[in-house]
Design a protein around this motif. Structure first.
Motif, PDB file in Angstrom:
ATOM      1  N   HIS A 112      42.328  27.711  47.915  1.00 41.56           N
ATOM      2  CA  HIS A 112      43.596  26.999  47.818  1.00 41.56           C
ATOM      3  C   HIS A 112      43.720  26.469  46.393  1.00 41.56           C
ATOM      4  O   HIS A 112      43.114  25.434  46.056  1.00 41.56           O
ATOM      5  N   ILE A 128      46.082  24.946  44.701  1.00 39.96           N
ATOM      6  CA  ILE A 128      46.700  23.642  44.486  1.00 39.96           C
ATOM      7  C   ILE A 128      45.689  22.535  44.723  1.00 39.96           C
ATOM      8  O   ILE A 128      45.622  21.541  43.982  1.00 39.96           O
ATOM      9  N   LYS A 180      49.520  22.690  55.676  1.00 36.09           N
ATOM     10  CA  LYS A 180      50.720  23.446  55.326  1.00 36.09           C
ATOM     11  C   LYS A 180      50.432  24.549  54.313  1.00 36.09           C
ATOM     12  O   LYS A 180      51.196  25.491  54.184  1.00 36.09           O
ATOM     13  N   LEU A 181      49.303  24.425  53.577  1.00 31.80           N
ATOM     14  CA  LEU A 181      48.941  25.422  52.577  1.00 31.80           C
ATOM     15  C   LEU A 181      47.921  26.422  53.107  1.00 31.80           C
ATOM     16  O   LEU A 181      47.545  27.351  52.396  1.00 31.80           O
ATOM     17  N   ALA A 226      50.167  29.917  57.973  1.00 34.34           N
ATOM     18  CA  ALA A 226      51.442  30.103  57.276  1.00 34.34           C
ATOM     19  C   ALA A 226      52.552  30.573  58.210  1.00 34.34           C
ATOM     20  O   ALA A 226      53.658  30.021  58.206  1.00 34.34           O
TER      21      ALA A 226
END
Length: 415
Positions: free
Chosen positions: A127, A129, A280-281, A286
């Motif tokens: 991930h 982010i 959510k990521l 998804a």
């Protein structure tokens, strides 16, 4: 490199993640010798990183045959950065050795699993982010003695259901409790609990269990026949995946509500959750996000980033989880006065709830993806367990095609 489905893909020989050097067996073969033995001529292989002047491409030894800790750590950090950059644009398959993979897992997740068996696999996602790696699945290659003998009628293992229908109890509303499918930590087992990961996902076996339960409920028109008006799930990843897999093909009465109050009783790192922003990521979730809803009235506080019990990395106190069980019991009584619901959660919490609500001190834990039904009589203030549905793994003969599995005879770890 023999798979005929490949196009122009090449296997890159990369010394960066060669085994941490512990013995003479971890010293490599010089490029010239590899060329002499015919390996270099393989058109699938890209030897650019090993070509002269890097003929001595493996780690040097400081004392005896061992690689220094500083050298292996530096190499590991370079490899982690290389993987992060590569995963921005593509998927990777990396074939290496168990000590280096164990060091990589410790460096990226803070956890380490059982040493990978020969031809075993680990599946990671990254991930960017959050700058975080997540271990999604664990598999191993199993060679049993009987598997070496020819078998005329192979019997693959797949999830099967013991299903006897549900009870319509005098018009009372019911609550249907489901335990999540097999998770990665379930697969590792209690004997490896010190290697469990935080908020584990489902294994392939767990997804098959949830899919089989969903098919059976669909065949019995479960949502309509039982007048289900709401579905709730614990926000732990294994419960979310189970709920979505079971009900995604059925006519839902509304979104699946994430309900922190029914998250698992905190006994290990596996029961620590993931912030909703992180969920959510999650690439596994998804395509399931449209099915999910977080109702503010169901959240224990306004802090969506810390919805699980506060004792992070520690056990939840008996006082705290008993308060949660009591709150949930009162909430459930109010719900069952007007409609029937489904709740997807965890074995320990469901067990303690049943003990509290029915005064059944011998209530047992549910197996993965099993299900039971409770009714509530508001006049007597009494809960009653009326039915159980079990999912189990057993050998099934006469199957037209084998169940989905990993390539090359890989079987997921099971309890």
């Amino acid at each position: 490199s023999t798979q005929s489905t490949w196009g122009e893909e090449r296997i890159i020989v990369n010394p960066l993640f060669t085994e941490i050097r512990y013995s003479v067996a971890d010293a490599g073969t010089e490029f010239d010798e590899l060329q002499h033995q015919g390996f270099v001529e393989n058109t699938r292989l890209d030897w650019a990183a090993c070509r002269p002047p890097h003929t001595h491409w493996w780690p040097t030894a400081d004392r005896g045959f061992r690689e220094s800790t500083a050298s292996s750590h530096q190499r590991l950090q370079r490899f982690v950065q290389w993987v992060k950059q590569a995963l921005h644009t593509s998927h990777l398959v990396l074939v290496g050795q168990h000590r280096f993979w164990g060091a990589f897992e410790r460096a990226t997740t803070g956890q380490e699993h059982t040493a990978i068996t020969a031809c075993g696999m680990l599946h990671f996602t990254y991930h960017p982010i959050e700058d975080r790696f997540v271990l999604c699945d664990l598999a191993r290659s199993e060679m049993e003695e009987e598997s070496l003998e020819e078998e005329e009628d192979p019997k693959p293992r797949r999830p099967t259901l013991e299903f006897m229908g549900f009870s319509q109890s005098s018009g009372r509303h019911s609550a249907f409790f489901i335990r999540h499918g097999e998770s990665l930590n379930n697969a590792l087992g209690m004997w490896n609990s010190w290697r469990w990961v935080r908020d584990p996902s489902l294994t392939t076996t767990g997804l098959l269990q949830a899919s089989e339960l969903g098919k059976t409920l669909m065949e019995h028109d479960f949502i309509a026949s039982q007048h289900i008006e709401a579905i709730y799930a614990s926000p732990l990843r294994r419960a979310i995946l189970t709920a979505c897999t079971v009900f995604r093909t059925q006519p839902l009465p509304g979104p699946i509500h994430l309900f922190p109050l029914i998250s698992e009783i905190r006994t290990s790192v596996g029961d620590a959750g993931t912030p909703f922003g992180g969920l959510k990521l999650d690439p596994q979730l998804a395509d399931m996000l449209p099915l999910l809803s977080l109702d503010s009235e169901l959240a224990p506080s306004t802090d969506e980033e810390q919805w699980w019990p506060r004792q992070d990395w520690k056990r939840e106190s008996e006082k705290d989880w008993k308060v949660r069980v009591a709150k949930f019991t009162e909430w459930l009584k109010r719900q069952l006065t007007c409609h029937s619901i489904v709740l997807v959660g965890h074995s320990h919490f469901w067990q303690e709830f049943e003990r509290h609500a029915t005064s059944n001190a011998t209530a047992e834990k549910l197996k993965n993806c099993s299900m039971f039904q409770l009714t509530y009589n508001p006049l007597t203030d009494h809960f009653e367990r009326v039915h159980t549905v079990c999912v189990q793994l057993e050998a099934v003969s006469g199957r037209e095609s084998p169940p989905p599995d990993l390539p090359g005879g890989l079987a997921l770890l099971t309890e």
